[in-house]
Design a protein around this motif. Structure first.
Motif, mmCIF file in Angstrom:
data_model
loop_
_atom_site.group_PDB
_atom_site.id
_atom_site.type_symbol
_atom_site.label_atom_id
_atom_site.label_comp_id
_atom_site.label_asym_id
_atom_site.label_seq_id
_atom_site.Cartn_x
_atom_site.Cartn_y
_atom_site.Cartn_z
ATOM 1 N N ILE A 1 27.585 29.620 29.061
ATOM 2 C CA ILE A 1 28.089 31.062 28.750
ATOM 3 C C ILE A 1 29.568 30.889 28.767
ATOM 4 N N TRP A 2 30.053 30.075 30.054
ATOM 5 C CA TRP A 2 31.246 29.900 30.053
ATOM 6 C C TRP A 2 32.201 28.990 28.981
ATOM 7 N N ARG A 3 31.258 28.297 28.218
ATOM 8 C CA ARG A 3 31.904 27.561 27.281
ATOM 9 C C ARG A 3 32.250 28.358 25.956
ATOM 10 N N VAL A 4 31.683 29.433 26.002
ATOM 11 C CA VAL A 4 32.030 30.394 24.904
ATOM 12 C C VAL A 4 32.931 31.636 25.083
ATOM 13 N N VAL A 5 33.130 31.956 26.436
ATOM 14 C CA VAL A 5 34.015 32.939 27.037
ATOM 15 C C VAL A 5 35.497 32.118 26.554
ATOM 16 N N ARG A 6 36.250 33.353 26.126
ATOM 17 C CA ARG A 6 37.457 33.109 25.582
ATOM 18 C C ARG A 6 38.731 32.572 26.643
ATOM 19 N N ARG A 7 38.798 33.163 27.968
ATOM 20 C CA ARG A 7 39.585 32.752 29.062
ATOM 21 C C ARG A 7 38.730 32.768 30.255
ATOM 22 N N PRO A 8 37.877 31.412 30.419
ATOM 23 C CA PRO A 8 36.949 31.526 31.312
ATOM 24 C C PRO A 8 37.430 31.357 32.778
ATOM 25 N N VAL A 9 38.483 30.620 32.896
ATOM 26 C CA VAL A 9 39.101 30.736 34.343
ATOM 27 C C VAL A 9 39.694 31.958 34.890
ATOM 28 N N PRO A 10 40.434 32.668 34.040
ATOM 29 C CA PRO A 10 40.978 33.859 34.529
ATOM 30 C C PRO A 10 39.811 34.897 34.810
ATOM 31 N N VAL A 11 38.508 34.857 33.942
ATOM 32 C CA VAL A 11 37.452 35.928 34.276
ATOM 33 C C VAL A 11 36.796 35.444 35.243
ATOM 34 N N ALA A 12 36.548 33.900 35.762
ATOM 35 C CA ALA A 12 35.919 33.576 36.811
ATOM 36 C C ALA A 12 36.763 33.954 38.195
ATOM 37 N N LEU A 13 38.102 33.796 38.022
ATOM 38 C CA LEU A 13 38.904 34.271 39.292
ATOM 39 C C LEU A 13 38.491 35.887 39.484
ATOM 40 N N CYS A 14 38.415 36.579 38.345
ATOM 41 C CA CYS A 14 38.349 37.941 38.567
ATOM 42 C C CYS A 14 36.806 38.429 39.083
ATOM 43 N N VAL A 15 35.887 37.527 38.688
ATOM 44 C CA VAL A 15 34.688 37.773 39.427
ATOM 45 C C VAL A 15 34.639 37.504 40.621
ATOM 46 N N ALA A 16 35.373 36.162 41.214
ATOM 47 C CA ALA A 16 35.537 35.854 42.545
ATOM 48 C C ALA A 16 36.138 36.981 43.425
ATOM 49 N N ALA A 17 37.306 37.450 42.832
ATOM 50 C CA ALA A 17 38.333 38.421 43.535
ATOM 51 C C ALA A 17 37.169 39.781 43.812
ATOM 52 N N LEU A 18 36.465 40.089 42.807
ATOM 53 C CA LEU A 18 35.729 41.463 43.146
ATOM 54 C C LEU A 18 34.589 41.283 43.956
ATOM 55 N N ALA A 19 34.197 39.894 44.084
ATOM 56 C CA ALA A 19 33.033 39.592 45.117
ATOM 57 C C ALA A 19 33.722 39.857 46.475
ATOM 58 N N THR A 20 34.800 39.588 46.719
ATOM 59 C CA THR A 20 35.578 39.808 48.034
ATOM 60 C C THR A 20 35.683 41.314 48.352
ATOM 61 N N THR A 21 35.569 42.074 47.415
ATOM 62 C CA THR A 21 35.663 43.495 47.497
ATOM 63 C C THR A 21 34.262 44.056 48.074
ATOM 64 N N SER A 22 33.376 43.325 47.801
ATOM 65 C CA SER A 22 32.022 43.816 47.768
ATOM 66 C C SER A 22 31.004 43.575 48.934
ATOM 67 N N PRO A 23 31.307 44.147 49.954
ATOM 68 C CA PRO A 23 30.568 43.693 51.349
ATOM 69 C C PRO A 23 28.796 43.818 50.985
ATOM 70 N N GLU A 24 28.523 44.667 49.860
ATOM 71 C CA GLU A 24 27.461 45.076 49.651
ATOM 72 C C GLU A 24 26.558 44.059 49.158
ATOM 73 N N ILE A 25 27.245 42.892 48.623
ATOM 74 C CA ILE A 25 26.348 41.665 48.058
ATOM 75 C C ILE A 25 25.089 41.065 48.899
ATOM 76 N N GLY A 26 25.692 41.137 50.175
ATOM 77 C CA GLY A 26 24.944 40.338 51.282
ATOM 78 C C GLY A 26 24.451 38.938 51.093
ATOM 79 N N ASP A 27 23.503 38.447 51.809
ATOM 80 C CA ASP A 27 23.227 37.134 51.995
ATOM 81 C C ASP A 27 22.069 36.357 50.819
#
Length: 372
Positions: free
Chosen positions: A158-184
């Motif tokens: 999937i990441w090989r076909v995404v146009r800007r994979p690293v910025p997208v992955a960074l946004c995913v990581a940043a959103l994760a830090t704002t989501s305590p509901e993710i759990g363990d």
């Protein structure tokens, strides 16, 4: 009377084949040569796992030593990012071809199940905690890396076909830090927060590693690393070190949600710089420890039993271990243990769990069944 080919053809309508070179079956092509291992990457994997073990050995010494805590921060800023980046680099060719999927299952999924159960039972009996559950959904201690690597690698196409994979992955990581509901469950916070390093590894090419292996990069790495140690010494009493573990949301660390976004980008930049400094000083030639780079997963998974048992067994109780000399001894001892656990005899002993042969569990691939 001898009949000519033409006469025989007139009767049967078929020209008999002649046993000449043109009709003889072509010999099978030679098998492709085995890919030669790159000493640089084996050296990097061994040195990274060495730092992982040393970091775990320093854990009980942090409370009594600001210097150990500072070095602990420095090591945690890059040792797992470096290991994950290299894992991503070697996952560039992963697709859903049957042999690669089988290797993903036998080399990552099965070891995860085996060691998750083993660690849970080990803690249950050594820590006298009979209530310790055995759960495949809640990775315990070191096994989070296996489930993370499984998720990262299975999403590599999937990441090989995404146009800007690293910025997208960074946004995913940043959103994760704002989501305590993710759990363990499946340690998804770590899976998502470490994701950018794996995705970056997928994008790298051999020439990118050549940049950090230049003499100029090695010289520049010295003052950068020295300044990082000084900053870490200053930050010990001013910063929550749990940010470097990437396992909690900002809210769970007692910080506002937006600080998680800022820390994601700040720590990614910091870890990337320190990873470059680390790789700059990794030797590119064969060393005495180069062969150990093939056994890093074995050392990683096995040393956790010792680090977890050390507290229960009172290994850190002697007061002299909490002195500078004791810290040096702990460092050398941890290095010796992880080196031993990466050796070939230990790998062979635990191959049943780390590289199980499970032909019985898979259907035969048609190409393999009929030969290539």
């Amino acid at each position: 009377m001898t009949q000519t080919t033409g006469q025989l053809a007139d009767r049967t309508g078929v020209v008999p084949s002649r046993p000449d070179a043109e009709s003889a079956p072509a010999p099978p092509p030679p098998p492709p040569p085995a890919r030669k291992r790159d000493a640089f990457f084996d050296n990097a994997k061994y040195l990274a796992i060495l730092l992982v073990a040393i970091g775990h050995a320093w854990e009980p010494l942090r409370d009594g030593s600001r210097a150990v805590s500072a070095l602990y921060i420095v090591v945690y800023s890059f040792h797992m990012p470096a290991f994950i980046l290299i894992s991503g680099y070697f996952s560039r060719s992963f697709d859903y071809r049957p042999d690669r999927v089988r290797r993903l299952i036998t080399g990552i999924a099965v070891p995860y199940i085996v060691f998750e159960v083993a660690y849970s039972l080990f803690h249950r009996y050594t820590a006298d905690d009979p209530s310790m559950p055995v759960s495949l959904l809640d990775p315990w201690y070191l096994t989070w890396f296996l489930i993370a690597l499984f998720v990262w690698r299975i999403t590599a196409p999937i990441w090989r076909v995404v146009r800007r994979p690293v910025p997208v992955a960074l946004c995913v990581a940043a959103l994760a830090t704002t989501s305590p509901e993710i759990g363990d469950d499946l340690d998804l916070q770590r899976v998502l927060q470490f994701l950018p390093f794996f995705v970056l590894g997928l994008q790298l090419k051999p020439e990118h590693f050549q940049l950090v292996r230049r003499r100029e990069a090695r010289l520049l790495a010295i003052p950068v690393a020295a300044l990082t140690v000084v900053f870490a010494y200053w930050a010990v009493t001013r910063m929550n070190m749990a940010w470097f573990f990437h396992r909690d949301s900002a809210e769970e660390l007692g910080a506002p949600w937006w600080s998680g976004v800022l820390m994601t980008f700040a720590l990614f930049g910091c870890s990337l710089v320190m990873t470059a400094c680390f790789l700059a000083w990794v030797p590119g030639r064969r060393m005495w420890f180069t062969a150990l780079g093939a056994g890093t997963l074995c050392g990683y998974l096995l040393h956790g039993f010792l680090t977890q048992g050390a507290g229960t067994w009172g290994w850190y109780d002697p007061a002299w271990l909490h002195t500078p000399q004791g810290a040096v001894f702990v460092t050398l001892f941890a290095g010796a243990v992880i080196t031993l656990l990466c050796t070939r005899p230990v790998q062979r002993l635990f191959r049943f769990a780390l590289e199980p042969r499970m032909e019985w569990a898979f259907r035969k691939d048609p190409v393999e069944r009929h030969g290539k």
